[in-house]
Write a protein that holds these residues in place. Structure first.
Motif, PDB file in Angstrom:
ATOM      1  N   GLY A  75      41.794  32.689  41.747  1.00  0.00           N
ATOM      2  CA  GLY A  75      40.600  32.691  40.906  1.00  0.00           C
ATOM      3  C   GLY A  75      39.608  33.820  41.160  1.00  0.00           C
ATOM      4  O   GLY A  75      38.678  34.000  40.377  1.00  0.00           O
ATOM      5  N   ALA A  76      39.761  34.572  42.259  1.00  0.00           N
ATOM      6  CA  ALA A  76      38.823  35.678  42.508  1.00  0.00           C
ATOM      7  C   ALA A  76      39.083  36.787  41.481  1.00  0.00           C
ATOM      8  O   ALA A  76      40.187  36.891  40.951  1.00  0.00           O
ATOM      9  CB  ALA A  76      39.030  36.226  43.914  1.00  0.00           C
ATOM     10  N   ASP A  77      38.059  37.604  41.178  1.00  0.00           N
ATOM     11  CA  ASP A  77      38.341  38.695  40.246  1.00  0.00           C
ATOM     12  C   ASP A  77      38.306  40.047  40.961  1.00  0.00           C
ATOM     13  O   ASP A  77      37.699  40.202  42.014  1.00  0.00           O
ATOM     14  CB  ASP A  77      37.433  38.649  39.008  1.00  0.00           C
ATOM     15  N   TYR A  78      38.979  41.015  40.329  1.00  0.00           N
ATOM     16  CA  TYR A  78      39.195  42.333  40.932  1.00  0.00           C
ATOM     17  C   TYR A  78      37.886  42.987  41.331  1.00  0.00           C
ATOM     18  O   TYR A  78      37.755  43.549  42.418  1.00  0.00           O
ATOM     19  CB  TYR A  78      39.962  43.209  39.929  1.00  0.00           C
ATOM     20  N   GLN A  79      36.883  42.887  40.462  1.00  0.00           N
ATOM     21  CA  GLN A  79      35.644  43.606  40.724  1.00  0.00           C
ATOM     22  C   GLN A  79      34.860  43.004  41.889  1.00  0.00           C
ATOM     23  O   GLN A  79      34.277  43.726  42.686  1.00  0.00           O
ATOM     24  CB  GLN A  79      34.794  43.637  39.455  1.00  0.00           C
ATOM     25  N   SER A  80      34.865  41.687  42.021  1.00  0.00           N
ATOM     26  CA  SER A  80      34.123  41.129  43.159  1.00  0.00           C
ATOM     27  C   SER A  80      34.842  41.396  44.481  1.00  0.00           C
ATOM     28  O   SER A  80      34.208  41.626  45.511  1.00  0.00           O
ATOM     29  CB  SER A  80      33.821  39.636  42.961  1.00  0.00           C
ATOM     30  N   ILE A  81      36.172  41.420  44.450  1.00  0.00           N
ATOM     31  CA  ILE A  81      36.920  41.791  45.667  1.00  0.00           C
ATOM     32  C   ILE A  81      36.578  43.232  46.057  1.00  0.00           C
ATOM     33  O   ILE A  81      36.319  43.543  47.219  1.00  0.00           O
ATOM     34  CB  ILE A  81      38.449  41.636  45.440  1.00  0.00           C
ATOM     35  N   ALA A  82      36.509  44.109  45.052  1.00  0.00           N
ATOM     36  CA  ALA A  82      36.174  45.517  45.317  1.00  0.00           C
ATOM     37  C   ALA A  82      34.764  45.628  45.874  1.00  0.00           C
ATOM     38  O   ALA A  82      34.518  46.347  46.850  1.00  0.00           O
ATOM     39  CB  ALA A  82      36.314  46.330  44.027  1.00  0.00           C
TER      40      ALA A  82
END
Ligand code: DI6
Ligand code: FE
Length: 400
Positions: A90-97
């Motif tokens: 459920g995490a999204d690419y931008q928040s991981i970045a």
């Protein structure tokens, strides 16, 4: 007329623009001398006393130009399957970045790797792509984000081009992210004043790329990078409008970029700007698929406006861990609605334009480099249709 080598009894997909569709000629023949095509056309048009050092009967097999993967980040260390699992949960690419993962985690691994390690892992990936008929590949830097490691990545890419029988073009993507150990203003100064001039001076870069996105660099920042590239005499490319409408396509067009890549969020004005420039639209369906994007690039508008469309793997450890250019074609057809003919042009003739190499590669024409692929398929559409089948019979690079 005497050739070094002659391939006969083939079905040729020449991809020459003067012929409709994929430019089929059958039965056809290709004669090669000195690593270049000396004849490509109908058997019936072969000069009467054509002969060659070696003659191959292809038994009706399909022969296409060698495939060109015009957008990859092939040189990197480590992998990011942990991040993949976070996204599945459920995490999204931008928040991981933004939390320091993403591109920056590959930067840490890449800085820590030796040249030998980088060359070995990229070489392994390269062999997988070559096994599907790839004869030219573009490789970007962008996981160094400091002077030494960006140049090192380009050197490794150049070394791969010397070690393997294929053409490697290199792109300096120093403007990929702001490094963790430097503020953005100083980093941009480093890119503009030192990296671009040094990469150019050492002959390490064939082009300059940037990531125009709110998690990376603004259009104004990229404009300065592009101006520096122009002063250094290098063409530019751009990661444009992948995650948001950042005006990337228009910016690429303004600088007559070789290509504008991704384009999911490009609006009609962006498409119109591309149509007024020689810039190629490079579609990257592997990233769209892996990130489970919904926003589709405007393929119908690109087609209507006559913008050239290429397709590439975007092979990278974050958003597109894709090592199959044939799978990229299937994804481009199924997800984006490209026709089979557009798909085949997208990894040959149009990809050559995206690298500024159209005079040398991308079609089967006398005078061009003798790079081609021979396939065990009944119909050309099978190159797009199968998922996970590799029907390559033989790959020929520079006539060999
Ligand atoms: N767009 C992408 O899809 C890759 N780089 C870029 O500018 C992602 C690179 C990564 O996540 O490592
Ligand atoms: Fe990319």
């Amino acid at each position: 007329m005497r050739f070094d080598r002659l391939w006969r009894n083939a079905r040729l997909a020449t991809l020459v623009p003067q012929r409709p569709g994929i430019g089929m000629v059958e039965p056809g023949a290709v004669g090669v001398t000195g690593g270049r095509i000396a004849f490509a056309g109908a058997e019936a048009d072969l000069p009467a006393r054509a002969d060659a050092g070696e003659v191959f009967d292809l038994d009706g097999r399909l022969l296409t130009p060698g495939l060109i993967d015009c957008h990859t980040h092939l040189v990197f260390a480590g992998e990011r399957s942990g991040e993949f699992e976070l996204r599945l949960a459920g995490a999204d690419y931008q928040s991981i970045a933004q939390a320091g993962g993403g591109i920056l985690s590959t930067v840490r691994a890449t800085r820590a790797a030796t040249d030998e390690e980088l060359e070995a892992s990229a070489g392994e990936r390269l062999r997988v792509l070559m096994a599907e008929g790839v004869t030219t590949i573009e490789i970007k830097s962008g996981y160094g984000l400091d002077l030494a490691t960006e140049l090192r990545m380009l050197r490794v890419a150049r070394a791969l081009g010397r070690r393997y029988p294929l053409e490697v073009t290199t792109t300096l993507l120093a403007a990929h992210a702001v490094p963790p150990d430097c503020d953005r203003a100083s980093y941009l100064e480093l890119v503009i004043r030192r990296l671009i001039p040094q990469a150019t001076g050492a002959g390490l870069a064939d082009a300059v790329d940037g990531y125009c996105e709110h998690i990376a660099f603004s259009a104004d920042e990229i404009r300065r990078v592009f101006a520096a590239a122009r002063s250094a005499g290098l063409p530019v490319k751009l990661h444009a409008d992948q995650l948001s409408d950042s005006g990337g396509a228009a910016l690429a067009a303004e600088f007559h970029a070789l290509s504008a890549d991704h384009l999911e969020w490009t609006n009609d004005e962006g498409v119109a700007a591309l149509a007024r420039s020689p810039t190629v639209a490079v579609l990257l369906p592997g990233a769209f698929y892996s990130l489970r994007e919904r926003q589709q690039p405007r393929v119908a508008a690109l087609r209507r406006c006559g913008v050239r469309m290429a397709v590439a793997t975007d092979c990278n450890p974050g958003t597109s861990p894709l090592l199959s250019i044939l799978t990229a074609l299937n994804l481009a057809a199924v997800q984006f609605g490209l026709t089979v003919e557009e798909c085949l042009a997208a990894v040959t003739r149009e990809a050559a334009h995206a690298l500024g190499r159209a005079r040398e590669i991308g079609t089967l024409e006398a005078g061009k480099r003798a790079d081609f692929a021979i396939w065990d398929v009944e119909r050309a559409a099978e190159l797009v249709y199968w998922i996970g089948r590799n029907p390559l019979h033989k790959r020929i690079w520079r006539g060999d």
